[in-house]
Design an enzyme around this catalytic site. Structure first.
Site, PDB file in Angstrom:
ATOM      1  N   SER A 231       0.791  -1.229   0.000  1.00 10.07           N
ATOM      2  CA  SER A 231       0.000   0.000   0.000  1.00 10.07           C
ATOM      3  C   SER A 231       0.823   1.278   0.000  1.00 10.07           C
ATOM      4  O   SER A 231       0.348   2.311  -0.466  1.00 10.07           O
ATOM      5  CB  SER A 231      -0.952   0.010   1.195  1.00 10.07           C
ATOM      6  OG  SER A 231      -0.227  -0.042   2.409  1.00 10.07           O
TER       7      SER A 231
ATOM      8  N   HIS B 182      -5.251  -3.470  -2.761  1.00 17.31           N
ATOM      9  CA  HIS B 182      -4.957  -2.447  -3.762  1.00 17.31           C
ATOM     10  C   HIS B 182      -4.824  -3.010  -5.174  1.00 17.31           C
ATOM     11  O   HIS B 182      -4.467  -2.269  -6.091  1.00 17.31           O
ATOM     12  CB  HIS B 182      -3.692  -1.688  -3.361  1.00 17.31           C
ATOM     13  CG  HIS B 182      -3.829  -0.980  -2.057  1.00 17.31           C
ATOM     14  ND1 HIS B 182      -4.371   0.278  -1.934  1.00 17.31           N
ATOM     15  CD2 HIS B 182      -3.530  -1.383  -0.795  1.00 17.31           C
ATOM     16  CE1 HIS B 182      -4.388   0.635  -0.662  1.00 17.31           C
ATOM     17  NE2 HIS B 182      -3.884  -0.352   0.055  1.00 17.31           N
TER      18      HIS B 182
ATOM     19  N   LYS C 137     -11.988   0.474  -1.881  1.00 20.68           N
ATOM     20  CA  LYS C 137     -10.965   1.153  -2.692  1.00 20.68           C
ATOM     21  C   LYS C 137     -11.418   1.181  -4.149  1.00 20.68           C
ATOM     22  O   LYS C 137     -12.252   2.000  -4.511  1.00 20.68           O
ATOM     23  CB  LYS C 137      -9.616   0.485  -2.464  1.00 20.68           C
ATOM     24  CG  LYS C 137      -9.165   0.625  -1.006  1.00 20.68           C
ATOM     25  CD  LYS C 137      -7.862  -0.064  -0.722  1.00 20.68           C
ATOM     26  CE  LYS C 137      -7.345   0.248   0.674  1.00 20.68           C
ATOM     27  NZ  LYS C 137      -8.226  -0.234   1.763  1.00 20.68           N
TER      28      LYS C 137
END
Length: 384
Positions: free
Chosen positions: A177, A205, A236
């Site tokens: 990240s 991610h 996300k």
């Protein structure tokens, strides 16, 4: 002096340039924000595909709340598991190509349930030193023996597996990240197969961004194995909230039966599951957004090729700019803020001491003009 002198402890944080502040936003999540009354171009979030304010996702949330109400009222194992939750889990399993998925309210909760369900006293967890904090905390909660290897060091993983006792679990982020690099998953899986170990991959991610149709880092690396336990985050690239764990049918059943943060937490509002089902459909059709994201990354790297500060190697939407000291990165973030740009300064303990950085987070919703403005401001700050 009291042992609980929080004012003195806060002062120590301030002396080390480690104080955090919260900005109050007066606009929806997007590439342009209004923070404490100031209009800014935002490179601060993880809405990689620009879905957080997508009309179809917003409408699905509204319709879901209208039909299913505001809350679930109980944990999934009592009376809170409603039809949208069940439909979402089935859709996530099909999308990732894994046998079964379990939906959690947050990624942190998913990890806190998962690792203690896989390993305990007498077992061994082998974890990358740069793993997300939730994986670190979950490993400690498991009460297994925890071994942390230098970032991406496959030889160290092999040595630790050779010496490990009990059940063996290797744990890694898929995309790291704060660095933006991708774990050597094929090599880690080969080591796990050799040592009868599980491989846990937290793809917070990568889900939605990498792989065929955004199916994640496993698709990106061309991997499929019953030894893999996959974690995806839904706040996300998916643009909403929550997370899921996917893997073999029996493994997920075991997690449902024993995961403490799953058993003892009220289920997420079913309307969120409705919004996530809409988001999942958009992710599968978002090749154009992923292409835009890749083009943005290349444009940023070209634009900063002569900058004073160096972009760290990354082929993902996370583009960290290495600065060094806490004071220096705060000063640079402040200069950008004065130019109408919001780029967060990342400092210890999130990253190792001496490696403070700007975390430039790209979104398909950014424009080329947004990127050019950022590059020009960083070049100007470097010359200053």
């Amino acid at each position: 002096m009291s042992a609980f002198d929080f004012r003195a402890r806060l002062a120590a944080l301030a002396r080390d340039d480690l104080t955090r502040t919260r900005g109050v936003l007066d606009a929806p999540c997007g590439p342009e924000a209004v923070v404490d009354g100031q209009r800014l171009i935002a490179f601060a979030g993880n809405d990689y595909l620009g879905l957080a304010n997508h009309p179809e996702v917003v409408e699905a949330l509204r319709e879901g709340a209208s039909r299913w109400g505001a809350g679930a009222g109980a944990s999934h194992l009592v009376s809170g598991h409603q039809r949208p939750h069940d439909a979402l889990e089935q859709a996530l399993a099909a999308f990732t190509g894994l046998a079964r998925a379990l939906f959690f309210s947050t990624g942190y909760m998913a990890n806190l349930s998962l690792l203690p369900a896989l390993a305990g006293r007498g077992d061994t967890l082998i974890a990358d030193r740069l793993n997300h904090a939730s994986l670190v905390d979950a490993a400690l909660l498991s009460r297994a023996t925890v071994r942390r290897y230098p970032h991406g060091d496959l030889a160290a993983v092999a040595r630790m597996l050779d010496a490990a006792q009990g059940r063996k679990v290797v744990v890694t982020d898929g995309v790291f990240s704060m660095d933006g690099d991708i774990a050597p998953l094929a090599e880690l899986l080969a080591l796990c197969e050799r040592h009868d170990a599980l491989l846990v991959v937290d793809d917070a991610h990568g889900f939605g961004v990498l792989g065929e149709q955004g199916r994640g880092v496993l698709s990106h690396c061309g991997l499929a194995s019953e030894r893999i336990v996959y974690i995806g985050t839904l706040g996300k690239a998916a643009g909403v909230a929550g997370a899921f764990v996917a893997g073999g049918t029996d493994l997920i059943e075991w997690l449902m039966q024993t995961g403490r943060s799953y058993r003892y937490t009220t289920a997420a509002p079913p309307a969120l599951a409705c919004a996530l089902l809409a988001s999942l459909g958009l992710i599968g059709e978002a090749d154009d957004r992923r292409a835009t994201l890749a083009a943005h990354r290349e444009r940023l790297q070209r634009g900063l090729s002569g900058a004073r500060w160096t972009l760290m190697p990354s082929h993902t939407a996370i583009q960290p700019l290495h600065v060094g000291t806490n004071a220096a990165v705060l000063a640079l973030a402040g200069q950008l803020r004065a130019h109408g740009l919001w780029v967060p300064a990342i400092r210890p303990p999130t990253v190792p001491a001496g490696t403070a950085r700007l975390r430039i987070s790209l979104s398909a919703a950014h424009t080329r003009e947004h990127l050019d403005t950022l590059c020009h401001a960083l070049i100007e700050a470097g010359h200053g």
